[in-house]
Design a protein around this motif. Structure first.
Motif, mmCIF file in Angstrom:
data_model
loop_
_atom_site.group_PDB
_atom_site.id
_atom_site.type_symbol
_atom_site.label_atom_id
_atom_site.label_comp_id
_atom_site.label_asym_id
_atom_site.label_seq_id
_atom_site.Cartn_x
_atom_site.Cartn_y
_atom_site.Cartn_z
ATOM 1 N N PRO A 41 -1.726 6.671 -5.148
ATOM 2 C CA PRO A 41 -2.579 7.351 -4.161
ATOM 3 C C PRO A 41 -4.054 7.193 -4.522
ATOM 4 N N SER A 68 -2.495 5.128 5.110
ATOM 5 C CA SER A 68 -2.285 6.547 5.385
ATOM 6 C C SER A 68 -3.179 7.022 6.521
ATOM 7 N N GLN A 109 -3.292 2.434 0.037
ATOM 8 C CA GLN A 109 -2.780 3.745 0.403
ATOM 9 C C GLN A 109 -3.731 4.481 1.348
ATOM 10 N N VAL A 110 -5.020 4.447 1.041
ATOM 11 C CA VAL A 110 -5.995 5.150 1.884
ATOM 12 C C VAL A 110 -6.038 4.538 3.281
ATOM 13 N N THR A 151 1.844 15.584 -0.039
ATOM 14 C CA THR A 151 1.039 14.373 -0.108
ATOM 15 C C THR A 151 1.736 13.179 0.532
ATOM 16 N N SER A 152 2.987 13.313 0.923
ATOM 17 C CA SER A 152 3.715 12.230 1.568
ATOM 18 C C SER A 152 3.393 12.204 3.058
ATOM 19 N N GLN A 211 -7.578 10.938 0.125
ATOM 20 C CA GLN A 211 -7.376 10.173 -1.108
ATOM 21 C C GLN A 211 -6.111 10.583 -1.858
ATOM 22 N N THR A 212 -5.514 11.727 -1.524
ATOM 23 C CA THR A 212 -4.287 12.159 -2.188
ATOM 24 C C THR A 212 -3.037 11.788 -1.405
ATOM 25 N N MET A 213 -3.174 11.257 -0.196
ATOM 26 C CA MET A 213 -2.020 10.921 0.630
ATOM 27 C C MET A 213 -1.427 9.566 0.220
ATOM 28 N N HIS A 214 -0.127 9.407 0.447
ATOM 29 C CA HIS A 214 0.509 8.136 0.121
ATOM 30 C C HIS A 214 1.689 7.895 1.047
#
Length: 456
Positions: free
Chosen positions: A190, A199, A195-196, A156-157, A179-182
């Protein structure tokens, strides 16, 4: 230490403010501002140094628009003809595509099928942030997909993903989901606005720089719109929405934005045990009608993207027990239904003010164009009079407020599609009537609503 700078961004329109406020001044929505932490400027990175650092970029040659190379953009097939149709002909290198949909619609299934098939000839990196690698492998095994050659990464990074992508150099990068990425530099959870946005921006920059196809999976909100900041839809090149309820085995893929093709293009899939299977002839599945024709049922021809589709519209008119009769429409704009009923009363002489009117487009199709006006009115008249219309009849046309029947685009193609499916009669606007009707088909051209009612 320098104080961290922050701003407040509207999740609906993307407008930025220095202070929090209850209502967004741009879109007039309430409670949509979220705090975003801004990255601090680098030491010595003032305006003067920034300009001098980009001196090489400013010296680039300015090209006249007439001298721009118009060679065809190379595309790669997604192995699904319906998917390629919505994309405008296939995947374009260096493009960012966002695929949204409700939970369980089949977003991950569609991309996994595409990735597994394309991995036999191309380099693909599939990044999953919601599921484990074993879950993805079990799904691929259940769908009987070829798994050799597909590179998987559970991460997720965004920094780690970009480092792996630099090493693997994939032609297609799949992110499930955005939506899970950060990013490590953004001090928020996240799925948040900051973040959205950041990312997606980092991944899109990588795709443009390396000429990689970026496929992003996005969640949707309760009203069906893509979750996250509105600016996310401006960053990407194509925004696709996979629609379909849990009670239906059919899924429709609709293009809402596409810089490389037509918008509102429609692709139809069927959800089977082996995954999503494309439907070559959508009109056939939307015309599964009963042998005995019932009152209030009629077939119309709608235009979706670049092709005509035959769908059935059903109307039910019943005496209302309430002081305010109901107007319920599924698949058609409810306000337009109320307007058409007023036209029917004024120019058709049929009063429905004391009747409940229910309208449904069979198959879960959402009709966004005005060519369904005439078919909706004739279906309402059929139910009101309790008289069934001929099964071989097809209708299309826009109805104006003065009762006139206006032409619609691609009328000849609509009539040809109806004749191909065995329809023998068609009521169409006079401007759409062909000089020579298809063999075995009677085309009735009308100018006013009263002419269409007389033709019945």
């Amino acid at each position: 230490m320098a104080k961290a700078k922050s701003a407040f961004v509207c999740t609906e329109c993307g407008a930025e403010y220095r202070k929090w406020q209850g209502q967004c001044s741009s879109c007039q929505e309430w409670n949509t501002l979220s705090e975003v932490h801004l990255a601090s400027a680098r030491p010595g990175g003032g305006a003067a140094s920034g300009r001098s650092g980009y001196a090489g970029d400013l010296s680039r040659e300015v090209i006249d628009l007439g001298n721009v190379d118009l060679s065809e953009v190379p595309r790669m097939s997604s192995t699904f003809a319906e998917f390629d149709r919505v994309l405008g002909g296939g995947l374009v290198p260096g493009s960012a595509v966002l695929l949204g949909g409700n939970p369980g619609a089949g977003k991950s299934t569609l991309l996994l099928q595409t990735a597994c098939k394309l991995a036999q000839q191309r380099r693909i990196l599939y990044v999953t942030g919601e599921e484990s690698l074993s879950q993805v492998a079990m799904r691929a095994h259940r769908l009987q997909l070829p798994t050799n050659g597909l590179k998987m990464l559970a991460e997720t990074s965004v920094e780690t993903i970009l480092a792996v992508a630099e090493r693997e150099k994939p032609e297609i990068l799949v992110i499930d989901s955005i939506q899970t990425m950060h990013l490590e530099d953004i001090a928020s959870a996240p799925g948040g606005v900051a973040q959205v946005r950041e990312s997606a921006a980092a991944l899109t920059r990588f795709a443009k720089k390396t000429n990689t196809v970026l496929l992003l999976v996005g969640h949707v909100t309760k009203d069906g719109s893509l979750a996250g900041p509105k600016v996310l839809e401006h960053m990407i090149d194509a925004s696709l929405l996979l629609e379909g309820g849990a009670d239906s085995r059919f899924r429709t893929l609709r293009g809402q934005k596409n810089r490389f093709g037509a918008v509102n293009e429609l692709g139809v899939f069927a959800m089977l045990e082996q995954g999503l299977k494309e439907v070559k002839n959508p009109s056939a599945i939307f015309l599964s009608r009963q042998e005995v024709q019932a009152p209030g049922s009629l077939v119309m021809v709608v235009w979706e993207g670049t092709r005509p589709i035959l769908v059935e519209v059903q109307a039910l008119v019943d005496e209302s027990a309430l002081g305010n009769p109901r107007r319920v429409a599924v698949g058609v704009d409810q306000n337009r239904l109320a307007m058409l009923l007023a036209v029917l009363n004024r120019h058709g002489g049929l009063f429905t003010g004391d009747q409940d009117v229910f309208l449904n487009v069979v198959g879960g199709v959402k009709v966004l164009e005005t060519s369904a006006d005439l078919a909706v009115l004739l279906a309402v008249v059929s139910s009101l009079q309790n008289r069934a219309l001929p099964k071989e009849l097809v209708v299309f046309g826009e109805v104006g407020l003065s009762g006139e029947i206006r032409p619609v685009p691609s009328g000849q193609e609509r009539i040809a599609e109806a004749a191909k499916h065995g329809f023998l009669r068609a009521i169409v606007p006079r401007a759409n009537a062909p000089k020579q009707a298809p063999k075995g088909m009677e085309v009735i051209a009308v100018d006013k609503l009263s002419d269409a009612l007389d033709a019945l």
